[in-house]
Write a protein that holds these residues in place. Sequence first.
Motif, mmCIF file in Angstrom:
data_model
loop_
_atom_site.group_PDB
_atom_site.id
_atom_site.type_symbol
_atom_site.label_atom_id
_atom_site.label_comp_id
_atom_site.label_asym_id
_atom_site.label_seq_id
_atom_site.Cartn_x
_atom_site.Cartn_y
_atom_site.Cartn_z
ATOM 1 N N LEU A 100 -5.198 1.014 12.339
ATOM 2 C CA LEU A 100 -4.153 1.575 11.486
ATOM 3 C C LEU A 100 -4.695 1.498 10.074
ATOM 4 C CD1 LEU A 100 -1.217 2.671 11.353
ATOM 5 C CD2 LEU A 100 -0.504 0.329 10.825
ATOM 6 N N THR A 101 -4.881 2.657 9.446
ATOM 7 C CA THR A 101 -5.578 2.676 8.159
ATOM 8 C C THR A 101 -5.030 3.796 7.278
ATOM 9 O OG1 THR A 101 -7.785 2.708 7.138
ATOM 10 C CG2 THR A 101 -7.411 4.199 9.005
ATOM 11 N N ILE A 102 -5.642 3.944 6.101
ATOM 12 C CA ILE A 102 -5.285 5.003 5.152
ATOM 13 C C ILE A 102 -6.353 6.088 5.231
ATOM 14 C CG2 ILE A 102 -4.792 5.570 2.748
ATOM 15 C CD1 ILE A 102 -2.794 3.638 3.924
ATOM 16 N N SER A 103 -5.935 7.347 5.371
ATOM 17 C CA SER A 103 -6.881 8.449 5.477
ATOM 18 C C SER A 103 -7.351 8.899 4.090
ATOM 19 C CB SER A 103 -6.223 9.628 6.205
ATOM 20 O OG SER A 103 -5.172 10.164 5.425
ATOM 21 N N GLN A 104 -8.293 9.824 4.082
ATOM 22 C CA GLN A 104 -8.825 10.333 2.813
ATOM 23 C C GLN A 104 -7.765 11.040 1.977
ATOM 24 O OE1 GLN A 104 -12.222 12.679 4.101
ATOM 25 N NE2 GLN A 104 -13.618 11.130 3.310
ATOM 26 N N ALA A 139 -9.003 7.958 -1.143
ATOM 27 C CA ALA A 139 -8.620 7.024 -0.095
ATOM 28 C C ALA A 139 -8.045 5.749 -0.645
ATOM 29 C CB ALA A 139 -9.838 6.710 0.781
ATOM 30 N N MET A 140 -8.323 5.445 -1.896
ATOM 31 C CA MET A 140 -7.858 4.185 -2.471
ATOM 32 C C MET A 140 -6.596 4.354 -3.311
ATOM 33 S SD MET A 140 -9.894 1.907 -1.341
ATOM 34 C CE MET A 140 -9.550 0.530 -2.416
ATOM 35 N N THR A 141 -6.024 5.555 -3.317
ATOM 36 C CA THR A 141 -4.870 5.763 -4.187
ATOM 37 C C THR A 141 -3.561 5.299 -3.555
ATOM 38 O OG1 THR A 141 -4.679 8.030 -3.360
ATOM 39 C CG2 THR A 141 -5.912 7.691 -5.406
ATOM 40 N N THR A 142 -3.517 5.173 -2.241
ATOM 41 C CA THR A 142 -2.276 4.756 -1.594
ATOM 42 C C THR A 142 -2.479 3.479 -0.787
ATOM 43 O OG1 THR A 142 -2.716 6.139 0.344
ATOM 44 C CG2 THR A 142 -1.405 7.110 -1.418
ATOM 45 N N VAL A 143 -1.403 2.721 -0.658
ATOM 46 C CA VAL A 143 -1.407 1.504 0.146
ATOM 47 C C VAL A 143 -0.122 1.469 0.961
ATOM 48 C CG1 VAL A 143 -2.836 0.161 -1.442
ATOM 49 C CG2 VAL A 143 -0.347 0.163 -1.710
ATOM 50 N N ALA A 144 -0.156 0.776 2.104
ATOM 51 C CA ALA A 144 1.025 0.592 2.950
ATOM 52 C C ALA A 144 1.413 -0.877 2.889
ATOM 53 C CB ALA A 144 0.733 1.013 4.383
ATOM 54 N N VAL A 145 2.665 -1.151 2.544
ATOM 55 C CA VAL A 145 3.134 -2.529 2.384
ATOM 56 C C VAL A 145 4.345 -2.754 3.288
ATOM 57 C CG1 VAL A 145 4.010 -4.260 0.774
ATOM 58 C CG2 VAL A 145 2.334 -2.560 -0.005
ATOM 59 N N LEU A 146 4.336 -3.880 4.016
ATOM 60 C CA LEU A 146 5.476 -4.264 4.850
ATOM 61 C C LEU A 146 6.409 -5.142 4.022
ATOM 62 C CD1 LEU A 146 6.912 -4.338 7.602
ATOM 63 C CD2 LEU A 146 5.531 -6.360 8.157
ATOM 64 N N LEU A 147 7.612 -4.642 3.766
ATOM 65 C CA LEU A 147 8.582 -5.383 2.962
ATOM 66 C C LEU A 147 9.373 -6.356 3.836
ATOM 67 C CD1 LEU A 147 9.973 -2.473 0.722
ATOM 68 C CD2 LEU A 147 7.986 -3.950 0.337
ATOM 69 N N ASN A 148 10.016 -7.310 3.192
ATOM 70 C CA ASN A 148 10.778 -8.321 3.926
ATOM 71 C C ASN A 148 12.094 -7.783 4.474
ATOM 72 O OD1 ASN A 148 10.395 -11.056 4.738
ATOM 73 N ND2 ASN A 148 12.172 -11.628 3.498
ATOM 74 N N THR A 149 12.405 -6.528 4.181
ATOM 75 C CA THR A 149 13.565 -5.864 4.788
ATOM 76 C C THR A 149 13.222 -5.252 6.148
ATOM 77 O OG1 THR A 149 13.002 -3.795 3.647
ATOM 78 C CG2 THR A 149 14.550 -5.304 2.541
ATOM 79 N N GLY A 150 11.914 -5.231 6.495
ATOM 80 C CA GLY A 150 11.465 -4.567 7.713
ATOM 81 C C GLY A 150 11.031 -3.138 7.456
ATOM 82 N N ASN A 151 10.988 -2.720 6.195
ATOM 83 C CA ASN A 151 10.593 -1.357 5.818
ATOM 84 C C ASN A 151 9.097 -1.317 5.541
ATOM 85 O OD1 ASN A 151 10.762 1.326 5.167
ATOM 86 N ND2 ASN A 151 11.688 1.012 3.149
ATOM 87 N N LEU A 152 8.399 -0.395 6.193
ATOM 88 C CA LEU A 152 6.976 -0.152 5.923
ATOM 89 C C LEU A 152 6.885 0.995 4.935
ATOM 90 C CD1 LEU A 152 3.985 -0.765 6.590
ATOM 91 C CD2 LEU A 152 4.157 0.963 8.401
#
Length: 814
Positions: A100-104, A139-152
Motif C-alpha cells: 500500500l503506497t503512494i503513486s506518482q 510522488a512525495m507531495t501527498t501522504v496518507a495518515v490514519l487519524l484516531n477517529t478511524g479516518n484514513l
Amino acid sequence: MATTPDASSWAALLLFLLLHGSLSRRTADAADTITASRPLSGNQKLVSQGDKFALGFYRPAGGPLSNWYIAIWYNKVSIQTAVWIANREAPISNPDESQLTISQDGALILLNQSKSVVWSSNNVHNATLPHVNNSSKEAMTTVAVLLNTGNLVLSDASNASHVLWQSFDHLTDTQLPNMKIGWNKATGASTRLVSWRNHYDPSPGLFSVEMDPGDNSQYVFLWNNSIPYFTGGKYDRNTGAFSGIPEMTPMISNSMYTFQYVDNDREAYFMVTIKDDSIFFRLTIDASGQTRSTVWMEDRKEWMLFFLQPKAKCAVYSMCGLFSRCAESALPPCSCLKGFHEQSPSSWISGNYAKGCVRNVDLQCRSNSSAPKKTREDKFYMMNNVRLPDWSRGVPAESVGDCKAACLDNCSCSAYSYNGTCLLWYTDLVNLQDSLDGSGDSIFIRLAASELPDSKIKKWRVVSIIVGGLVALACGVTACICFLRKRAMQAVLPSTADGRLATFKYSDLQLITKGFSEKLGSGSFGSVFKGVLPDKTVVAVKKLEGLRQGEKQFRAEMSTIGTIHHINLVRLLGFCSHGVQRLLVYEHMQNGSLDHHLFAKNAGGLSWSRRYQIAVGVAKGLAYLHEKCRDCIIHCDIKPENILLDASFVPKVADFGLAKLLGRDFSRVLTSMRGTIGYLAPEWISGMAITSKADVFSYGMLLFEIISQRRNVEKGEQAGASMFFPVLTAKKLLEGDLLLFLDPESVDEIDLEELERACKVACWCVQDAESSRPSMGEIVQILEGFVDVGIPPIPRYLHVLAESADHAEISVSE
C-alpha cells in the motif's frame, strides 16, 4: 599509544547523535503515515496517534486463507473487528509481496505481487503501475495518515488541511462516530453503508442503508439497491429521534451518543457523535440486512448490542430468499417450502439464506403440448396463517376453483390465494412469512404431482373396497378390526410435512410401535423403539427415563429443540407428554449407530475416506450446537453409540439437548459411562463448571476410536499407557511415526495428511486445560484443511485414564 579526542571529534559525535535522534523520532512519529518512500507491506501496520485504530493487511476469520484486504480495525479490542475495507471487491493473495503506497500522481494505491494496481483512491483498477521513482517530486507531495477517529486521510504533505481523499467519504458496512450518511448537493455524491456478502466475504452484499433520496429527513434500508424494506421515519429535531422509533427518545436524553441531522445548501447528512472518546461505538449493517449498534465491553471482552433495526428478522426483504418461509420465533428463522430444498446448503449453515430454495421436481404444465399425455396435472399445497408474498397480481374469479384453474392455465403461475379476490403469483415467491397474530391468509403453492401423495379420500375408497371384499369373503370381524386400525393410524401424524413439530398421543405411539414391541436399543436417556407412520415413514420413538421437568417446561424445551435443523443432527419430528410419560419421535437412521460399524467383529466396511467424513460431519454438527444456536447447547454424552448413520452413511448426532431436560444433575449421563475408559473430560471429575469444551474432550476420545476402529482399550487387554491408544497416538505424533500402529494392508488407502490432521485434532481435544482445547468450529476448519495446527503435548489425564483402566470404574457423584 592512546590518543585523546579533540574538539572536532566530539563535535562530529554530537552531530551524529542529534541526526540519529531526529531520524528515530521521525520514524516513530510516522507510525501513522504512508509515503511513497515508506509503503506498507506484510505484517506491518499503521497505528493512529492515541492507539485507537490500526490499518494493515487483514483476513476475515473463517474466510479463505488466500483472501487478504487492506482494512482499518480497533487496535485495542481483543476481537479483531474491521470497520473499513479498501479492496473489498479485489482481495490479494500474498500480503508479503504486496504494497500500500503512494503513486506518482499522488494517489493511494494497493499493488499486488505482480505490481498491478488492484485498488486506488482514484478508482484505478487492473492497471500496471510503472516503476516509481522515489525521488520524484510528485510522488512525495501527498501522504496518507490514519487519524484516531478511524479516518484514513490523503492530503498534501505540506498542508495537512488540504484533504484530497478520505475513507470517511467511502463507507463500507460500518458507521463510526463523525461519519456522515447522506449526500453532497453540489456533486450528487452519496455516502451509505453496504453489507458484506456473508460473514466471511466483505464484498458488497444485498443490503444497504442510505439517506432517502425523496425525503432528506429520513434514512431507508434497501435490498439490491432497488427495493426499500425499512425506514425509521422522519427525524424530529425537537425530540432528537425518528418518528418510527419512539423508544429512541428516552435513549437520546441520557445516552452516551448524540444523533445529528444536518441539512443546508451544500449537503444533507446524518451523523453520530460520542460524548466520551474512550467508548468504542459502531453501527453496522450485517449480511442479514439488520443494523446493529454495539459498544465494546472491555470487562466482558465482547461487543454489547443495545440497538437493532429492524427488530424483526422477517421484516428484512428477502431475508430467506426465494420459495422459503420466514418464522420470527423459529431458530433458524428460515425454512424451505414443501417441495423445495436449499440452493446452497453451505450458505444456510453459515446463516446466509439469501440464495433461497429451488424445486425438487419441475412443474408439469398442462398447457405444454409436448408433455406426455399420462403426465399428472400439477397439484397445490395449502399453507395457512401466513403473510402473503410480495408481487401478487389480481385476476377475475368467482370462486376458489376458478382461481385455481386460472393458475393452472398459466405455466408461469407458482401460487394462488383466494379470499373473495383471486391473487396469482407469476414470479418466484419472496417474503412469505408466518403470521404472528393468527390473522394471516392461506396460500396454495404449486407443486409437481409427485411431490404430494394421493388425497385421504382416495385412500378411504381403497380401504372401503378392501373391507367390502373381506366382508364378502365372510371375514367381517377381522376386516372390521383392520378397518378400525387403519382409521386410527390415519389420525396419528399431525402435519409435519412443513417442518413443524408434531404433538402425538400416547395411544398413537403405542399403535405405530405395535405396543413398543421392536426395541432398537437403549441409551443414556431411555429406550428406543421402531415405529411406522401411516405414510410408511419409519421413525424411532424414544421413551425418556428420569425426567424431572413439568409438562409446560418440557413442551417449551421441545419447541426449542424442534427448531434445530442441521444435516449432521438427528431431526426431532414430534413428541408426546402423557401423564409422567415423555416420548420423543425422531427420524430413523437406516445404518444404525457408529459403534456397530467400528467395533463389530466383521468391522472394516468403513473405508478411511468414509470414516474421515464421519469425523468431519460429527464436528460440524457439534459446532452448530455450540456456536450457531441461539443458546449454546452442550451435548454431555458424545460417544459412538450417539452417532447415527443414514442410508448414505452421513453422520448425525443424536440426543442433543436432552441433558438439559434432566436439569443440572447429570448423574444419568455419567452412570451410562460407568466402566469405560470413556469420554468424560477431567472437569467432570474435579467438579468444575461444565462448558462446551467438555464436548470437545469427548469428541477427541471418539476421534481416536474412529481412527483405530477399536475401543480405546479393548476388553481383555491389559490397560496402562503402553496399550492405551490415545497415549500411543500422542507419542507417535511426537516421534513422527504414525504408520507403525496401522494395519499394513490399509496403508495404501489412507490419506496420510488426513491421518496426521485427525491425530493432531484428537490430541488437542483431550488436553487437560479447557483453554488449550480448540472450539468445534476451529476443529472443522482444521479437518477440512483450512487451518494448520502444531504438535500437541501428551495430556497428563490420558496417563491417569490408562493406568486406572483395569482397577476402577470412572464414577462421579452428584
